[in-house]
Design an enzyme around this catalytic site. Structure first.
Site, PDB file in Angstrom:
ATOM      1  N   TYR A 200      36.319  22.178  22.598  1.00 21.95           N
ATOM      2  CA  TYR A 200      36.779  23.313  21.802  1.00 21.95           C
ATOM      3  C   TYR A 200      38.305  23.331  21.768  1.00 21.95           C
ATOM      4  CZ  TYR A 200      31.938  24.669  22.592  1.00 21.95           C
ATOM      5  OH  TYR A 200      30.562  24.682  22.645  1.00 21.95           O
ATOM      6  N   ASN A 223      27.582  27.429  12.800  1.00 20.44           N
ATOM      7  CA  ASN A 223      27.331  26.303  11.910  1.00 20.44           C
ATOM      8  C   ASN A 223      25.940  26.394  11.259  1.00 20.44           C
ATOM      9  OD1 ASN A 223      27.106  23.767  10.689  1.00 20.44           O
ATOM     10  ND2 ASN A 223      26.627  22.740  12.617  1.00 20.44           N
ATOM     11  N   CYS A 231      27.792  19.713  15.345  1.00 20.43           N
ATOM     12  CA  CYS A 231      28.375  20.570  16.370  1.00 20.43           C
ATOM     13  C   CYS A 231      27.877  20.218  17.769  1.00 20.43           C
ATOM     14  CB  CYS A 231      28.114  22.038  16.062  1.00 20.43           C
ATOM     15  SG  CYS A 231      26.381  22.454  15.804  1.00 20.43           S
ATOM     16  N   HIS A 232      26.822  19.390  17.868  1.00 24.45           N
ATOM     17  CA  HIS A 232      26.364  18.941  19.190  1.00 24.45           C
ATOM     18  C   HIS A 232      27.392  18.033  19.863  1.00 24.45           C
ATOM     19  CE1 HIS A 232      25.009  15.792  16.359  1.00 24.45           C
ATOM     20  NE2 HIS A 232      25.170  14.947  17.364  1.00 24.45           N
ATOM     21  N   GLU A 258      22.954   9.162  20.858  1.00 25.62           N
ATOM     22  CA  GLU A 258      24.217   8.643  20.335  1.00 25.62           C
ATOM     23  C   GLU A 258      25.068   7.931  21.371  1.00 25.62           C
ATOM     24  OE1 GLU A 258      24.873  11.786  16.657  1.00 25.62           O
ATOM     25  OE2 GLU A 258      26.100  12.002  18.440  1.00 25.62           O
TER      26      GLU A 258
END
Length: 259
Positions: A200, A223, A231-232, A258
């Protein structure tokens, strides 16, 4: 896809760190080759590697290159994926006259996709919030119909190519009801490549004011476009995964895929 989703959630919930491919295949009632193929087709990775990554100490660290914290961590260049799906995010200054939505099956849970003439306005997971309720709250005066559109199909196609990219996806238009600050934050987030994390604070700093970290967090939580605005990939500077509108377990799952 439902079988894969329930299996991924089971692996996360029950922390199946020591599971073997043979044991997983029995759980799925599939052959070992079929199990491997299922994971590679949708996740682009081995099922055992997935669960190891899900519980790696470095899963939500932004400075992974500095310390190798687990035998499962791999930081070679071949593991880094920087591609992302391009969005054109625009503010809606007036509510659209009509919005169309459809539900789509997905291996991470059923998704609700809503569109209007200017772009996508919502993409959410049905198991954590009813998409039509959120949509009607955002657009109380708009006519809302369940009807499939080409733009919904494009967004769904992008989701199916999300982890295993097989072809180029055109820029996807997004038209959202939001503040200009929220759109700024979402544009920063959607520019992140796969396996690239931000905090953030770093997003606030990129917007010119480190004191905006809390406001960034609020924008991330608001979101309306899951995954395509990823946003993850925004985590705490402590390395904690943190909350996620669609479940912290799903955030862990996404980061593990990912990694």
């Amino acid at each position: 896809m439902e079988l894969l989703f329930s299996t991924l959630k089971w692996m996360i919930d029950s922390q199946q760190i020591g599971i073997t491919t043979e044991e997983l295949s029995k759980q799925l009632d599939l052959g070992e080759w079929e199990t491997q193929h299922l994971f590679q087709e949708y996740l682009g990775k081995d099922p055992i590697r997935f669960v190891q990554d899900a519980f790696s100490p470095s899963l939500a660290l932004t400075n992974k290159e500095e310390t190798q914290l687990s035998i499962f961590d791999s930081f070679d260049d071949e593991r880094k994926i920087t591609s992302h799906i391009d969005l054109d995010i625009q503010l809606l200054y007036e509510a659209p006259a009509e919005i169309y939505y459809s539900l789509f099956p997905y291996f991470l849970g059923t998704v609700f996709i809503a569109t209007h003439e200017s772009g996508i306005c919502q993409l959410t997971f049905e198991d954590t919030e009813t998409g039509s309720i959120r949509l009607r709250r955002a657009f109380p005066k708009t006519t809302i119909r369940e009807e499939r559109t080409e733009l919904q199909e494009l967004a769904y196609h992008a989701l199916m190519n999300y982890f295993v990219k097989t072809e180029d996806i055109p820029v996807i238009p997004v038209g959202v009801k939001a503040s200009s600050f929220q759109v700024q934050v979402w544009n920063e987030i959607q520019a992140l490549g796969k396996s690239e994390l931000a905090t953030y604070g770093t997003i606030a700093q990129s917007l010119g004011d480190l004191n905006l970290s809390r406001a960034v967090g609020t924008a991330v939580g608001a979101n309306p476009i899951a995954l395509l605005i990823p946003c993850h990939r925004v985590i705490h500077n402590t390395g904690k995964i943190g909350n996620f509108r669609w479940g912290s377990w799903r955030k862990r799952m996404l980061l593990a895929i990912e990694k």
